[in-house]
Write a protein that holds these residues in place. Structure first.
Motif, PDB file in Angstrom:
ATOM      1  N   GLN A  59    -104.314  71.832 -41.577  1.00  0.00           N
ATOM      2  CA  GLN A  59    -103.814  70.507 -41.962  1.00  0.00           C
ATOM      3  C   GLN A  59    -102.634  70.106 -41.079  1.00  0.00           C
ATOM      4  OE1 GLN A  59    -102.108  70.405 -45.865  1.00  0.00           O
ATOM      5  NE2 GLN A  59    -101.301  68.365 -45.611  1.00  0.00           N
ATOM      6  N   ASN A  60    -101.679  70.988 -40.922  1.00  0.00           N
ATOM      7  CA  ASN A  60    -100.484  70.643 -40.159  1.00  0.00           C
ATOM      8  C   ASN A  60    -100.728  70.653 -38.660  1.00  0.00           C
ATOM      9  OD1 ASN A  60     -97.921  70.106 -41.825  1.00  0.00           O
ATOM     10  ND2 ASN A  60     -99.116  71.602 -42.959  1.00  0.00           N
ATOM     11  N   GLY A  61    -101.737  71.364 -38.200  1.00  0.00           N
ATOM     12  CA  GLY A  61    -102.143  71.244 -36.800  1.00  0.00           C
ATOM     13  C   GLY A  61    -102.642  69.844 -36.505  1.00  0.00           C
ATOM     14  N   VAL A  62    -103.464  69.308 -37.403  1.00  0.00           N
ATOM     15  CA  VAL A  62    -103.942  67.926 -37.247  1.00  0.00           C
ATOM     16  C   VAL A  62    -102.772  66.952 -37.371  1.00  0.00           C
ATOM     17  CG1 VAL A  62    -105.417  66.151 -38.271  1.00  0.00           C
ATOM     18  CG2 VAL A  62    -106.275  68.494 -38.023  1.00  0.00           C
ATOM     19  N   LEU A  63    -101.914  67.159 -38.365  1.00  0.00           N
ATOM     20  CA  LEU A  63    -100.757  66.278 -38.539  1.00  0.00           C
ATOM     21  C   LEU A  63     -99.819  66.312 -37.336  1.00  0.00           C
ATOM     22  CD1 LEU A  63     -99.917  66.857 -42.311  1.00  0.00           C
ATOM     23  CD2 LEU A  63    -100.902  64.810 -41.264  1.00  0.00           C
ATOM     24  N   LEU A  64     -99.735  67.454 -36.672  1.00  0.00           N
ATOM     25  CA  LEU A  64     -98.912  67.550 -35.469  1.00  0.00           C
ATOM     26  C   LEU A  64     -99.385  66.554 -34.424  1.00  0.00           C
ATOM     27  CD1 LEU A  64     -96.745  68.850 -33.688  1.00  0.00           C
ATOM     28  CD2 LEU A  64     -98.431  70.616 -33.104  1.00  0.00           C
ATOM     29  N   PHE A  65    -100.688  66.484 -34.194  1.00  0.00           N
ATOM     30  CA  PHE A  65    -101.207  65.528 -33.208  1.00  0.00           C
ATOM     31  C   PHE A  65    -100.988  64.085 -33.646  1.00  0.00           C
ATOM     32  CE2 PHE A  65    -103.529  69.347 -31.953  1.00  0.00           C
ATOM     33  CZ  PHE A  65    -103.206  69.357 -30.600  1.00  0.00           C
ATOM     34  N   ILE A  66    -101.137  63.810 -34.926  1.00  0.00           N
ATOM     35  CA  ILE A  66    -100.880  62.460 -35.437  1.00  0.00           C
ATOM     36  C   ILE A  66     -99.409  62.103 -35.239  1.00  0.00           C
ATOM     37  CG2 ILE A  66    -100.789  61.048 -37.535  1.00  0.00           C
ATOM     38  CD1 ILE A  66    -103.291  62.699 -38.479  1.00  0.00           C
ATOM     39  N   ASN A  67     -98.519  63.034 -35.535  1.00  0.00           N
ATOM     40  CA  ASN A  67     -97.083  62.776 -35.375  1.00  0.00           C
ATOM     41  C   ASN A  67     -96.691  62.638 -33.913  1.00  0.00           C
ATOM     42  OD1 ASN A  67     -96.453  62.743 -38.148  1.00  0.00           O
ATOM     43  ND2 ASN A  67     -96.554  64.967 -38.180  1.00  0.00           N
ATOM     44  N   LEU A  68     -97.315  63.399 -33.028  1.00  0.00           N
ATOM     45  CA  LEU A  68     -97.046  63.239 -31.600  1.00  0.00           C
ATOM     46  C   LEU A  68     -97.488  61.856 -31.127  1.00  0.00           C
ATOM     47  CD1 LEU A  68     -97.979  66.776 -30.228  1.00  0.00           C
ATOM     48  CD2 LEU A  68     -95.686  65.766 -30.472  1.00  0.00           C
ATOM     49  N   PHE A  69     -98.568  61.342 -31.699  1.00  0.00           N
ATOM     50  CA  PHE A  69     -98.979  59.968 -31.398  1.00  0.00           C
ATOM     51  C   PHE A  69     -97.904  58.988 -31.871  1.00  0.00           C
ATOM     52  CE2 PHE A  69    -101.275  56.026 -32.553  1.00  0.00           C
ATOM     53  CZ  PHE A  69    -101.690  55.667 -31.279  1.00  0.00           C
ATOM     54  N   GLY A  70     -97.309  59.248 -33.030  1.00  0.00           N
ATOM     55  CA  GLY A  70     -96.204  58.414 -33.516  1.00  0.00           C
ATOM     56  C   GLY A  70     -95.011  58.464 -32.583  1.00  0.00           C
ATOM     57  N   VAL A  71     -94.706  59.643 -32.047  1.00  0.00           N
ATOM     58  CA  VAL A  71     -93.617  59.765 -31.065  1.00  0.00           C
ATOM     59  C   VAL A  71     -93.932  58.891 -29.851  1.00  0.00           C
ATOM     60  CG1 VAL A  71     -92.437  61.345 -29.476  1.00  0.00           C
ATOM     61  CG2 VAL A  71     -92.908  62.067 -31.821  1.00  0.00           C
ATOM     62  N   TRP A  72     -95.167  58.969 -29.384  1.00  0.00           N
ATOM     63  CA  TRP A  72     -95.586  58.145 -28.237  1.00  0.00           C
ATOM     64  C   TRP A  72     -95.409  56.661 -28.551  1.00  0.00           C
ATOM     65  CZ3 TRP A  72     -96.638  57.848 -23.280  1.00  0.00           C
ATOM     66  CH2 TRP A  72     -97.349  56.757 -22.807  1.00  0.00           C
ATOM     67  N   GLN A  73     -95.894  56.249 -29.708  1.00  0.00           N
ATOM     68  CA  GLN A  73     -95.854  54.830 -30.079  1.00  0.00           C
ATOM     69  C   GLN A  73     -94.427  54.299 -30.215  1.00  0.00           C
ATOM     70  OE1 GLN A  73     -98.834  53.577 -29.425  1.00  0.00           O
ATOM     71  NE2 GLN A  73     -99.299  52.751 -31.424  1.00  0.00           N
ATOM     72  N   PHE A  74     -93.542  55.091 -30.791  1.00  0.00           N
ATOM     73  CA  PHE A  74     -92.213  54.582 -31.115  1.00  0.00           C
ATOM     74  C   PHE A  74     -91.139  54.917 -30.095  1.00  0.00           C
ATOM     75  CE2 PHE A  74     -94.258  53.965 -35.109  1.00  0.00           C
ATOM     76  CZ  PHE A  74     -93.621  52.858 -35.647  1.00  0.00           C
ATOM     77  N   LEU A  75     -91.322  55.959 -29.299  1.00  0.00           N
ATOM     78  CA  LEU A  75     -90.251  56.351 -28.383  1.00  0.00           C
ATOM     79  C   LEU A  75     -90.635  56.321 -26.907  1.00  0.00           C
ATOM     80  CD1 LEU A  75     -88.648  59.367 -30.284  1.00  0.00           C
ATOM     81  CD2 LEU A  75     -87.846  57.003 -30.176  1.00  0.00           C
ATOM     82  N   ILE A  76     -91.916  56.400 -26.583  1.00  0.00           N
ATOM     83  CA  ILE A  76     -92.288  56.575 -25.185  1.00  0.00           C
ATOM     84  C   ILE A  76     -93.010  55.358 -24.598  1.00  0.00           C
ATOM     85  CG2 ILE A  76     -93.632  58.002 -23.591  1.00  0.00           C
ATOM     86  CD1 ILE A  76     -93.129  60.357 -25.534  1.00  0.00           C
ATOM     87  N   SER A  77     -93.980  54.797 -25.290  1.00  0.00           N
ATOM     88  CA  SER A  77     -94.812  53.726 -24.754  1.00  0.00           C
ATOM     89  C   SER A  77     -94.015  52.437 -24.543  1.00  0.00           C
ATOM     90  CB  SER A  77     -95.984  53.453 -25.701  1.00  0.00           C
ATOM     91  OG  SER A  77     -96.713  52.314 -25.271  1.00  0.00           O
ATOM     92  N   ARG A  78     -93.916  51.999 -23.307  1.00  0.00           N
ATOM     93  CA  ARG A  78     -93.183  50.762 -23.006  1.00  0.00           C
ATOM     94  C   ARG A  78     -93.926  49.529 -23.515  1.00  0.00           C
ATOM     95  NH1 ARG A  78     -90.855  52.000 -16.969  1.00  0.00           N
ATOM     96  NH2 ARG A  78     -89.796  53.899 -17.579  1.00  0.00           N
ATOM     97  N   LYS A  79     -95.252  49.533 -23.402  1.00  0.00           N
ATOM     98  CA  LYS A  79     -96.040  48.394 -23.881  1.00  0.00           C
ATOM     99  C   LYS A  79     -95.869  48.233 -25.387  1.00  0.00           C
ATOM    100  CE  LYS A  79    -100.643  46.576 -24.372  1.00  0.00           C
ATOM    101  NZ  LYS A  79    -101.991  46.964 -24.663  1.00  0.00           N
TER     102      LYS A  79
END
Length: 103
Positions: A59-79
């Motif tokens: 469960q938390n392995g899957v959640l890790l990837f979802i949360n990393l996507f959140g990091v991308w969306q909120f902190l990394i992606s300029r668009k």
């Protein structure tokens, strides 16, 4: 499963959820996802080291990837940052219009 790793992970999960739910700012929400990612790693470790912890680890392995996507969306992606900033401007205009309508 009641050691210091689990307690740290539990408290971190609560703090991360509060950071994301409060929606103080894009940056705070992004760091909430960073914290979620860190505690997901702790939960995976806890699940892998517990006798019956495989469901927790998966469960938390899957959640890790979802949360990393959140990091991308909120902190990394300029668009995405530009989209969120534009949405915030529009939301502020809408709040002002509603306030003016009520007076």
């Amino acid at each position: 499963m009641n050691g210091p790793v689990e307690w740290i992970a539990a408290i971190g999960t609560i703090l991360a959820a509060a950071m994301v739910a409060a929606d103080f700012s894009r940056r705070v929400t992004g760091f909430g996802f960073v914290l979620f990612s860190i505690v997901a790693c702790l939960w995976v470790y806890s699940g892998l080291t517990a006798p019956d912890g495989m469901p927790l680890a998966i469960q938390n392995g899957v959640l890790l990837f979802i949360n990393l996507f959140g990091v991308w969306q909120f902190l990394i992606s300029r668009k995405k940052k530009r989209e969120i900033d534009k949405a915030a401007e529009i939301a502020e205009q809408a709040k002002e219009e509603v306030a003016q309508e009520q007076t």
